[in-house]
Design a protein around this motif. Structure first.
Motif, PDB file in Angstrom:
ATOM      1  N   PRO A  20      19.349  11.513  40.616  1.00 51.79           N
ATOM      2  CA  PRO A  20      20.007  11.428  39.309  1.00 51.79           C
ATOM      3  C   PRO A  20      19.345  10.356  38.435  1.00 51.79           C
ATOM      4  O   PRO A  20      19.176   9.222  38.873  1.00 51.79           O
ATOM      5  CB  PRO A  20      21.439  11.029  39.663  1.00 51.79           C
ATOM      6  CG  PRO A  20      21.300  10.239  40.932  1.00 51.79           C
ATOM      7  CD  PRO A  20      20.117  10.839  41.661  1.00 51.79           C
ATOM      8  N   PHE A  21      18.977  10.732  37.228  1.00 53.07           N
ATOM      9  CA  PHE A  21      18.405   9.779  36.277  1.00 53.07           C
ATOM     10  C   PHE A  21      19.523   9.347  35.340  1.00 53.07           C
ATOM     11  O   PHE A  21      19.983  10.132  34.512  1.00 53.07           O
ATOM     12  CB  PHE A  21      17.241  10.418  35.520  1.00 53.07           C
ATOM     13  CG  PHE A  21      16.036  10.643  36.390  1.00 53.07           C
ATOM     14  CD1 PHE A  21      15.078   9.655  36.533  1.00 53.07           C
ATOM     15  CD2 PHE A  21      15.872  11.832  37.088  1.00 53.07           C
ATOM     16  CE1 PHE A  21      13.967   9.844  37.343  1.00 53.07           C
ATOM     17  CE2 PHE A  21      14.761  12.033  37.894  1.00 53.07           C
ATOM     18  CZ  PHE A  21      13.809  11.033  38.030  1.00 53.07           C
ATOM     19  N   ARG A  22      19.983   8.108  35.470  1.00 54.82           N
ATOM     20  CA  ARG A  22      21.162   7.634  34.751  1.00 54.82           C
ATOM     21  C   ARG A  22      20.861   6.553  33.717  1.00 54.82           C
ATOM     22  O   ARG A  22      21.750   6.153  32.980  1.00 54.82           O
ATOM     23  CB  ARG A  22      22.213   7.105  35.747  1.00 54.82           C
ATOM     24  CG  ARG A  22      22.680   8.131  36.752  1.00 54.82           C
ATOM     25  CD  ARG A  22      23.429   9.263  36.069  1.00 54.82           C
ATOM     26  NE  ARG A  22      23.869  10.267  37.016  1.00 54.82           N
ATOM     27  CZ  ARG A  22      23.382  11.501  37.082  1.00 54.82           C
ATOM     28  NH1 ARG A  22      22.431  11.881  36.251  1.00 54.82           N
ATOM     29  NH2 ARG A  22      23.853  12.366  37.953  1.00 54.82           N
ATOM     30  N   THR A  23      19.618   6.076  33.667  1.00 60.30           N
ATOM     31  CA  THR A  23      19.257   4.989  32.765  1.00 60.30           C
ATOM     32  C   THR A  23      18.036   5.390  31.939  1.00 60.30           C
ATOM     33  O   THR A  23      17.045   5.865  32.504  1.00 60.30           O
ATOM     34  CB  THR A  23      18.930   3.716  33.570  1.00 60.30           C
ATOM     35  OG1 THR A  23      20.022   3.422  34.430  1.00 60.30           O
ATOM     36  CG2 THR A  23      18.673   2.537  32.667  1.00 60.30           C
ATOM     37  N   ALA A  24      18.117   5.197  30.612  1.00 64.83           N
ATOM     38  CA  ALA A  24      16.980   5.509  29.740  1.00 64.83           C
ATOM     39  C   ALA A  24      15.882   4.473  29.915  1.00 64.83           C
ATOM     40  O   ALA A  24      16.137   3.322  30.256  1.00 64.83           O
ATOM     41  CB  ALA A  24      17.433   5.539  28.283  1.00 64.83           C
ATOM     42  N   GLY A  25      14.649   4.906  29.680  1.00 63.05           N
ATOM     43  CA  GLY A  25      13.500   4.009  29.748  1.00 63.05           C
ATOM     44  C   GLY A  25      12.549   4.381  30.868  1.00 63.05           C
ATOM     45  O   GLY A  25      12.650   5.437  31.481  1.00 63.05           O
TER      46      GLY A  25
END
Length: 99
Positions: A68-73
C-alpha cells in the motif's frame, strides 16, 4: 546474479495498492529460487515498511506481494536477496507517489 524490482504498471497515487515483483536471474537469464528476500520501502515523508520472503507469493521463481502506498513523495526501495547457493545481491530503486 541480477535482481529486478517491478512495481505494477501505471502511475502510483496515494492510496494505491500495487503488486511488487522481485526476480533474481542467473547469468543465463533464468529466474532462480531464493532462500531470503529483504525488501524495504522508505518514503521521504512516512513510515518505513520491511517485508521478508514469507510475505511474498511465489510462482516460477518470481516473488510478488501487494504494497500500500499511503504517503505522497519519493519512495526508496531497497532489496537484498540470497539464492539457494547463499549468493547475495542487493539493488535499490525509487518510485514517486502522486498526491
Amino acid at each position: 546474479m541480477g535482481v529486478t524490482i517491478d512495481v505494477s504498471d501505471g502511475q502510483i497515487d496515494v492510496g494505491d495498492d500495487k503488486n511488487v515483483t522481485v526476480v533474481a536471474k542467473d547469468s543465463s537469464g533464468s529466474p532462480v529460487q531464493l532462500s531470503t528476500i529483504d525488501l524495504t520501502f522508505s518514503p521521504t515523508n512516512g513510515t518505513e515498511t520491511t517485508y521478508s520472503k514469507s510475505d511474498f507469493s511465489e510462482q516460477d521463481n518470481k516473488y510478488t506481494l501487494e504494497h500500500p502506498f499511503r504517503t505522497a513523495g519519493m519512495v526508496t526501495i531497497d532489496c537484498t536477496v540470497t539464492d539457494m547457493g547463499q549468493t547475495q545481491e542487493r539493488t535499490q530503486g525509487r518510485e514517486y507517489v502522486n498526491a
